[in-house]
Design an enzyme around this catalytic site. Structure first.
Site, PDB file in Angstrom:
ATOM      1  N   GLY A 108       0.869  -1.182   0.000  1.00 46.84           N
ATOM      2  CA  GLY A 108       0.000   0.000   0.000  1.00 46.84           C
ATOM      3  C   GLY A 108       0.899   1.223   0.000  1.00 46.84           C
ATOM      4  O   GLY A 108       1.348   1.670   1.051  1.00 46.84           O
ATOM      5  N   GLY A 116       0.458   4.435  -0.687  1.00 43.77           N
ATOM      6  CA  GLY A 116      -0.157   5.764  -0.665  1.00 43.77           C
ATOM      7  C   GLY A 116       0.806   6.731   0.007  1.00 43.77           C
ATOM      8  O   GLY A 116       2.017   6.487   0.072  1.00 43.77           O
ATOM      9  N   ASN A 136      -5.240   2.556   9.832  1.00 45.71           N
ATOM     10  CA  ASN A 136      -6.255   3.160  10.690  1.00 45.71           C
ATOM     11  C   ASN A 136      -7.375   2.171  10.952  1.00 45.71           C
ATOM     12  O   ASN A 136      -7.657   1.313  10.123  1.00 45.71           O
ATOM     13  CB  ASN A 136      -6.897   4.361   9.987  1.00 45.71           C
ATOM     14  CG  ASN A 136      -6.181   5.647  10.320  1.00 45.71           C
ATOM     15  OD1 ASN A 136      -5.546   5.759  11.363  1.00 45.71           O
ATOM     16  ND2 ASN A 136      -6.292   6.611   9.433  1.00 45.71           N
ATOM     17  N   LYS A 193      -6.462   6.259  18.940  1.00 50.68           N
ATOM     18  CA  LYS A 193      -6.423   6.916  17.640  1.00 50.68           C
ATOM     19  C   LYS A 193      -7.754   6.714  16.906  1.00 50.68           C
ATOM     20  O   LYS A 193      -8.231   7.613  16.200  1.00 50.68           O
ATOM     21  CB  LYS A 193      -5.264   6.385  16.785  1.00 50.68           C
ATOM     22  CG  LYS A 193      -5.134   7.203  15.501  1.00 50.68           C
ATOM     23  CD  LYS A 193      -3.962   6.813  14.640  1.00 50.68           C
ATOM     24  CE  LYS A 193      -3.937   7.694  13.378  1.00 50.68           C
ATOM     25  NZ  LYS A 193      -3.000   7.166  12.374  1.00 50.68           N
ATOM     26  N   GLU A 200     -13.550   4.720   5.050  1.00 58.04           N
ATOM     27  CA  GLU A 200     -13.181   3.652   5.989  1.00 58.04           C
ATOM     28  C   GLU A 200     -14.193   3.519   7.137  1.00 58.04           C
ATOM     29  O   GLU A 200     -13.888   2.897   8.150  1.00 58.04           O
ATOM     30  CB  GLU A 200     -11.786   3.935   6.559  1.00 58.04           C
ATOM     31  CG  GLU A 200     -10.687   3.880   5.507  1.00 58.04           C
ATOM     32  CD  GLU A 200      -9.284   4.017   6.097  1.00 58.04           C
ATOM     33  OE1 GLU A 200      -8.392   3.266   5.667  1.00 58.04           O
ATOM     34  OE2 GLU A 200      -9.088   4.863   6.997  1.00 58.04           O
TER      35      GLU A 200
END
Lengths: 307, 307
Positions: A7, A9, A102, A184, A268
């Site tokens: 990933g 990104g 996340n 978080k 998400e």
């Protein structure tokens, strides 16, 4: 040590860049063709706190063949199962997999592909941006907390901490990482769907009369569900942390705003408030605020034709 | 019989027009200067099912002096206290006051200005539009259910029913009007804030996978609170009514969408879902879905700078 970033990104590019500059063998994996083409032809261009261009290998996940020493998972939450499926061939008996996504509940997905003893869960407050294919903006600083799910894996995990620190990524081994992951998630769960639905930045949302009570209601559900899962969470401390973060990030539009409003991409939400609502259902804990805001974001995605 | 229409928006114009055509003495009261000027100079222009122009008296509420036989309240919910204050001088010992506003809890406000024995509560499914100052669009048909709060007022109320029916307004005296008011509030409470927040029409919202569960959760809270207040509500029947209405009104953008999204005006949320949340708090009944959607709409108003 062969490190794959699964990933590539903004965050994947940051980690890949910093590890590469520290002399590690790094390969980026991604499925965005224009990004791959840009990095293969021009290199990865860095702006922000410094300007640099590096040549770093990047390929589609299915093209990777050599077994990994370390895989750092940095996909969007909903891309995780596909990514794991596509990188099965590089997961060997000595491969460690570090999850820095996340959201909540990813360990249950990763377990289907990786033995428990090789899974590291982590949370990072580093940030990064992408301004186009092959162009990362790296500014500010951050930290990483990580932990081996299997306590016997602590020694290996500490070696990974050393490697991350060599690359300036400020990692620590955290014997109790789950509370930090949930902490978080509370930041994301209060700011992301609200700013996305209300089409505003964090400062604008928190300046409304209603923000404090909405934030309190959402955090309360995260804490109730987290504690039922055995994760010790301090509701007052988390609320203060969220409020402090809202001040620091006042001018920021959360990623879910960017996904839903700017880019009309799936959000998400199912891995943040939606995950809490799902776990709440299993545990028989009421999570109406998380459920309602999840339903509103999912409905908005459908109305916008986002698939 | 001197009838004042207090609040000469689209619905006030419809009622005023139909009563005037039936030979009643009608005066419109409103505070929108351009609307008053247009009607005073050109008359009230009607389009839609028929085309017509009528000369009908209109003035500011404070300018009205002659005691009313009947006042029909048709303001926006949040304008009601001001309107009642401004028309105190026309409320006499023989004045009946009929409330046809959307939303819940208005009788508590009206009571401060009108003796209980003179208050009629009602609900209407007539619709109307305004395409500009002095221009009403009247299409379709509707009904009115009304009831005297004081059972001894039934005789007088039935005379008003006769007058309304003379004007083709399809009124009935309803010995149990409150359930019908709550039923309509359920329609408003499920469609208005959702379509306003998601910026869509009724059909688009109800086509999402999440709409049925959100609608169910909101209606359940209305029913729990209504029943605690002694109003018998049939949850299944109301749900079916809401779903049926959503099909008939699929292409319609609810008034709250028009207020919030199109015109950046304050919404009636505090008198619909917000009223249920307030009553729930007093009655110790959890209303998280109504609370959350109220908070989101109020936050959106503030973010848009709506006062």
């Amino acid at each position: 040590m062969l490190i794959y970033i699964a990933g590539a990104g903004a965050m994947g590019c940051r980690f890949g860049y910093q590890l590469l500059k520290n002399g590690q063998d790094v390969i980026l994996l991604d499925n965005w063709d224009a990004h791959i083409a840009a990095i293969q032809s021009r290199g990865l261009e860095i702006t922000g706190d410094k300007t640099d261009t590096v040549h770093i290998p990047i390929m589609h996940p299915t093209e990777a063949t050599q077994k990994a020493d370390l895989i750092i998972l940095f996909t969007k939450a909903m891309q995780l199962p596909t990514m794991l499926q596509e990188i099965k061939q590089i997961i060997g008996p000595r491969t460690k997999v570090l999850c820095l996504l996340n959201g909540l509940g990813h360990e249950d997905v990763i377990r289907q592909y990786v033995p428990l003893k090789d899974i590291l869960m982590g949370v990072t407050i580093w940030t990064a941006g992408l301004e186009g294919p092959g162009k990362a903006i790296l500014a500010g600083t951050g930290t990483i907390n990580l932990q081996s799910i299997d306590p016997n894996g602590k020694g290996d995990a500490e070696q990974i901490v050393t490697i991350l620190n060599g690359a300036g990524l400020n990692a620590i081994y955290d014997d109790d990482v789950l509370p930090n992951i949930w902490r978080k998630a509370c930041v994301n769960g209060t700011m992301n769907p609200t700013c996305a639905l209300l089409e505003c930045n964090i400062g604008q949302f928190f300046a409304t009369d209603e923000a404090p009570i909405m934030v309190k209601n959402i955090i309360h559900e995260f804490v109730m569900v987290g504690e039922a899962k055995g994760i010790a969470l301090d509701e007052d401390e988390i609320t203060k942390y969220v409020m402090d973060t809202s001040v620091k990030a006042a001018h920021h539009y959360p990623s879910m705003y960017q996904d839903l409003v700017q880019n009309h991409r799936p959000t998400e939400i199912n891995y943040i408030n939606g995950a809490v609502a799902r776990m709440g259902k299993q545990l028989n804990i009421a999570t109406p605020y998380c459920q309602m805001i999840t339903d509103l974001v999912l409905a908005k995605q459908q109305i916008l034709g986002i698939k």
